[in-house]
Design an enzyme around this catalytic site. Structure first.
Site, mmCIF file in Angstrom:
data_model
loop_
_atom_site.group_PDB
_atom_site.id
_atom_site.type_symbol
_atom_site.label_atom_id
_atom_site.label_comp_id
_atom_site.label_asym_id
_atom_site.label_seq_id
_atom_site.Cartn_x
_atom_site.Cartn_y
_atom_site.Cartn_z
ATOM 1 N N GLY A 39 -1.478 33.424 4.182
ATOM 2 C CA GLY A 39 -0.759 34.429 3.175
ATOM 3 C C GLY A 39 0.417 33.946 2.609
ATOM 4 N N SER A 72 -4.945 28.225 4.840
ATOM 5 C CA SER A 72 -4.036 28.405 3.413
ATOM 6 C C SER A 72 -2.537 28.201 3.994
ATOM 7 C CB SER A 72 -4.147 29.933 2.978
ATOM 8 O OG SER A 72 -3.417 29.853 1.712
#
Length: 526
Positions: A126, A212
């Protein structure tokens, strides 16, 4: 394989229908059981980072007496809400709170006495500004069914998780500073080391897995002194590795075009009308967070005043690229990879502009990315950005670990679910492999097909095997080749769902991008 593993675990001890109880350092916890999986949700691993503990390293949670119910997820950490995006399945907004440092544990319902199960700890993605453990795509029940203990947790995000200010630096000079979200991750991993045996987990067999920002965090933790001894293996999904999306902002030294984290902190305080640190701490959390989210971070402007991970000299002492170029990471078995159409920030309006960024190598780029002249500019933008941001950096990380003589397994995830194909013409999007890794397609798709599910089952089986042994290969699984720089072999998860070990089909493009990265590295000020 998954059913057989959980049957072996559950069948070797008497099943318990009552709510499972464990004792951790702070007291006794009671969880829940569903479908043969025991779960404890909303377990505090640190004190609430509020009031005087805002922008302080995580502190130990308070003890409790009696039984504490651990039967509900905690709120996620404060963050700017994400807008609904095309092609992304909308989910109900999670509850948010500054009091958010909690974790969740899943395991098979019954664990044989004396047996220690492998542990997987998930760090969510995120962009360090969004996400949390509420996401049902990353609940640990399906992985636990494979004979694992699975832990997910929240960590501070955005300006509450990554923030510096001269008054903070002076307030507690002995403290870590700036990287509070990374400190939370270390605190959660340390909690696991000290407490996971109570859940049947093996504290000496911990695999950390992240995607991520979570993958970037693992890259950072692999070279961070405070994280030494807290995990033995890593699974890095689209975790970058180069400085293009890495850490490199100085704590206190401004550079041309790059304010230091402390200067950013002063700018934020001025914008919010806070004259000192006490005034900043008195502000409501949502004033600090503002509308900072993954979209506004990319767009830039006032909403994006955010440092990300900071070169603080303690948690992060050098950029990711510098770390891996110097082999500054701790050696360990690693799975590392990216999706086939991974994160791209390229926005060239035409092909000439897309290739012009490569300067005197523009024609070479054109031959690699558009050899027949028939690729749309959107596809060229996606391919160039994905290669630069995630795909080549994954190979860079694989090569760094492989040079230490440890087992390394690279992958490229190219499968797109049947119902997503019309919206994903260039391949598997960034983060689309996450529900497959957790075997939680029901949280990501409206109607998974048999091929969708078979792909998830196999991918999760590989990851469970790696968590158990340090090698993803096992009976009934196609051979996943060990990564070696000289051969560039990886596991391709193809668009048809086939798992094929092969030489990297993108080798020429990645060699080209490696050359560009090496040139940038040579030319940047040292």
């Amino acid at each position: 394989m998954a059913v057989a593993l959980v049957a072996a675990v559950a069948g070797s001890a008497e099943a318990q229908d009552r709510a499972p109880v464990v004792r951790v350092e702070q007291g006794r916890l009671t969880g829940t059981v569903q479908g043969g999986i025991a779960a404890w949700r909303g377990v505090p691993y640190a004190a609430a980072p509020v009031g005087p503990l805002r922008w302080r390293p995580p502190q130990a949670p308070a003890a409790w007496s009696g039984l504490r119910a651990a039967d509900a997820l905690s709120p996620d950490c404060m963050q700017g809400r994400m807008p609904n995006l095309p092609g992304v399945r909308p989910t109900p907004p999670a509850q948010l709170s500054e009091d958010c440092l909690y974790l969740n544990v899943w395991r098979p319902q019954a664990v044989p006495r004396g047996r220690k199960l492998p542990v997987v700890v998930w760090i969510h993605g995120g962009a360090f500004v969004n996400g949390g453990s509420s996401d049902p795509m990353t609940w640990g029940d399906a992985l636990a069914r494979r004979g694992l203990v699975v832990v997910t947790f929240n960590y501070r995000l955005g300006r509450l998780g990554f923030f510096a200010h001269p008054e903070l630096t002076a307030e507690h000079p002995e403290d870590g500073r700036g990287n509070y979200g990374l400190m939370d991750q270390v605190a959660a991993l340390d909690w696991v080391r000290r407490n996971i045996a109570a859940f049947g987990g093996d504290p000496a067999n911990v695999t950390v897995m992240g995607e991520s920002a979570g993958g970037i965090a693992i890259n950072l933790l692999a070279g961070a002194r405070p994280a030494e001894g807290l995990f033995e293996k890593a699974v890095i999904l689209s975790g970058a590795g180069r400085d293009f999306l890495g850490s490199g902002r100085s704590l206190s030294q401004d550079a041309p075009g790059a304010l230091s984290a402390e200067s950013q902190g002063k700018a934020l305080a001025a914008r919010l009308g806070a004259t000192d640190l006490a005034a900043l701490r008195a502000l409501p959390a949502d004033r600090i967070t503002g509308d900072l989210n993954m979209v506004t971070l990319v767009i830039g402007g006032p909403a994006a005043l955010f440092s990300g991970p900071i070169l603080d000299g303690q948690m992060v002492s050098r950029s990711l690229e510098a770390q891996y170029r110097a082999n500054g990471q701790r050696p360990m078995p690693v799975i590392v990879g990216a999706t086939s159409a991974d994160l791209s920030l390229e926005r060239a309006s035409n092909k000439d502009a897309a290739f012009a960024q490569f300067g005197d190598r523009a024609e070479e780029a054109r031959r690699l990315y558009d050899p027949a002249g028939d690729v749309a500019v959107d596809g060229i933008n996606r391919a160039i950005g994905a290669d630069r941001n995630m795909i080549e950096p994954a190979r860079f990380v694989a090569r760094a670990f492989a040079s230490q003589g440890v087992p390394v397994f690279e992958y490229r995830f190219g499968y797109v679910a049947n119902e997503k194909r019309a919206a994903a013409p260039w391949g598997a999007d960034h983060a689309s492999d996450v529900p497959y890794a957790f075997d939680r397609l029901q949280a990501a798709l409206d109607a998974p097909t048999a091929t969708d599910q078979a792909t998830a089952t196999r991918f999760a089986d590989y990851l469970a095997r790696f968590a158990r042994t340090g090698n993803p290969n096992g009976p009934g699984l196609p051979q996943w080749p060990t990564y070696r720089t000289e051969t560039d072999h990886l596991m391709s998860i193809r668009p048809d769902g086939a798992f094929v070990g092969e030489a990297d089909p993108l080798k020429a493009r990645l060699d080209f991008n490696q050359g560009a990265a090496d040139r940038r590295w040579r030319e940047q000020p040292k």
